[in-house]
Scaffold this motif. Structure first.
Motif, PDB file in Angstrom:
ATOM      1  N   GLU A 124     -59.481  -6.994  -3.427  1.00 45.17           N
ATOM      2  CA  GLU A 124     -59.643  -6.640  -4.555  1.00 45.17           C
ATOM      3  C   GLU A 124     -58.717  -5.661  -4.992  1.00 45.17           C
ATOM      4  O   GLU A 124     -58.010  -5.464  -6.138  1.00 45.17           O
ATOM      5  CB  GLU A 124     -61.076  -5.905  -4.900  1.00 45.17           C
ATOM      6  CG  GLU A 124     -61.179  -5.549  -6.350  1.00 45.17           C
ATOM      7  CD  GLU A 124     -61.180  -6.898  -7.315  1.00 45.17           C
ATOM      8  OE1 GLU A 124     -61.372  -6.605  -8.611  1.00 45.17           O
ATOM      9  OE2 GLU A 124     -61.474  -8.136  -6.802  1.00 45.17           O
ATOM     10  N   SER A 180     -62.654  -9.735 -15.210  1.00 40.53           N
ATOM     11  CA  SER A 180     -63.371 -10.936 -14.933  1.00 40.53           C
ATOM     12  C   SER A 180     -64.443 -11.151 -16.431  1.00 40.53           C
ATOM     13  O   SER A 180     -64.957 -10.059 -16.496  1.00 40.53           O
ATOM     14  CB  SER A 180     -63.951 -11.327 -13.627  1.00 40.53           C
ATOM     15  OG  SER A 180     -64.981 -12.225 -13.676  1.00 40.53           O
ATOM     16  N   ARG A 181     -64.862 -12.223 -16.597  1.00 41.10           N
ATOM     17  CA  ARG A 181     -65.776 -12.238 -17.651  1.00 41.10           C
ATOM     18  C   ARG A 181     -67.170 -12.029 -17.055  1.00 41.10           C
ATOM     19  O   ARG A 181     -67.979 -11.717 -17.581  1.00 41.10           O
ATOM     20  CB  ARG A 181     -65.701 -13.631 -18.346  1.00 41.10           C
ATOM     21  CG  ARG A 181     -64.623 -14.015 -19.514  1.00 41.10           C
ATOM     22  CD  ARG A 181     -64.852 -15.187 -20.288  1.00 41.10           C
ATOM     23  NE  ARG A 181     -63.617 -16.154 -20.171  1.00 41.10           N
ATOM     24  CZ  ARG A 181     -63.309 -17.026 -20.424  1.00 41.10           C
ATOM     25  NH1 ARG A 181     -64.460 -18.053 -20.488  1.00 41.10           N
ATOM     26  NH2 ARG A 181     -62.158 -17.668 -20.088  1.00 41.10           N
ATOM     27  N   ASN A 182     -67.198 -12.725 -15.833  1.00 40.89           N
ATOM     28  CA  ASN A 182     -68.553 -12.554 -15.349  1.00 40.89           C
ATOM     29  C   ASN A 182     -68.925 -11.273 -14.580  1.00 40.89           C
ATOM     30  O   ASN A 182     -70.119 -10.917 -14.393  1.00 40.89           O
ATOM     31  CB  ASN A 182     -68.737 -13.513 -14.281  1.00 40.89           C
ATOM     32  CG  ASN A 182     -68.915 -15.059 -14.881  1.00 40.89           C
ATOM     33  OD1 ASN A 182     -69.039 -15.211 -16.267  1.00 40.89           O
ATOM     34  ND2 ASN A 182     -68.238 -16.061 -14.200  1.00 40.89           N
ATOM     35  N   GLU A 231     -67.150  -7.488 -14.823  1.00 38.37           N
ATOM     36  CA  GLU A 231     -65.863  -6.648 -15.612  1.00 38.37           C
ATOM     37  C   GLU A 231     -65.405  -5.619 -14.581  1.00 38.37           C
ATOM     38  O   GLU A 231     -64.386  -5.245 -14.827  1.00 38.37           O
ATOM     39  CB  GLU A 231     -66.471  -5.664 -16.698  1.00 38.37           C
ATOM     40  CG  GLU A 231     -67.442  -4.949 -16.477  1.00 38.37           C
ATOM     41  CD  GLU A 231     -68.925  -5.399 -16.348  1.00 38.37           C
ATOM     42  OE1 GLU A 231     -69.713  -4.526 -15.711  1.00 38.37           O
ATOM     43  OE2 GLU A 231     -69.153  -6.503 -16.542  1.00 38.37           O
ATOM     44  N   VAL A 244     -59.302 -11.057 -12.307  1.00 40.81           N
ATOM     45  CA  VAL A 244     -59.069 -12.158 -12.223  1.00 40.81           C
ATOM     46  C   VAL A 244     -57.309 -12.189 -12.495  1.00 40.81           C
ATOM     47  O   VAL A 244     -56.847 -11.485 -13.219  1.00 40.81           O
ATOM     48  CB  VAL A 244     -59.717 -13.319 -13.263  1.00 40.81           C
ATOM     49  CG1 VAL A 244     -61.051 -13.456 -12.674  1.00 40.81           C
ATOM     50  CG2 VAL A 244     -59.586 -12.912 -14.628  1.00 40.81           C
TER      51      VAL A 244
END
Length: 123
Positions: free
Chosen positions: A32, A44-46, A48, A52
């Motif tokens: 990460e 990321s949408r799922n 935060e 991504v």
């Protein structure tokens, strides 16, 4: 098969499984951090707190880094005689998969400060 383990949901966490969990935590943290340094990283949408990558070049670079870290992780596991089965169980553990990346990152830093990850550098 022990009745209590199988039917009452008790489990025995052994040293190998704990080390495997810590290795996956180490992997998640370092991949990460690397991904966040890439130019096309976005939340990321799922989750935060996780990034991504928007660029295929950045994605390829991320994959190369992840492969290197994963190979290092499995070499460390091998040096402690941790089986692939135990590593796989730790990888697919519900806790690992349900945590937001921020929780995993914070957990890594706390455990690092406590010296719980020293075995990784000692291998």
């Amino acid at each position: 098969m022990e009745f209590k383990n199988e039917y009452l949901g008790y489990f025995h966490q052994d040293d190998d499984y704990e080390k495997a969990q810590l290795l996956w935590l180490w992997y998640d943290y370092h991949t990460e951090i690397f991904d966040r340094s890439l130019w096309s990283a976005k939340p990321s949408r799922n989750d935060e707190s996780m990034v991504v990558l928007a660029s295929s070049l950045a994605h390829a670079e991320s994959n190369r880094n992840a492969m290197k870290i994963r190979n290092d992780m499995y070499e460390i596991a091998k040096s402690y005689n941790i089986s692939h089965d135990v590593m796989h169980k730790a990888k697919t553990d519900n806790y690992r998969n349900s945590c937001k990346m921020k929780v995993r990152m914070d957990t890594y830093l706390k455990l690092y400060d406590l010296g719980k990850l020293n075995f990784i550098n000692e291998s």
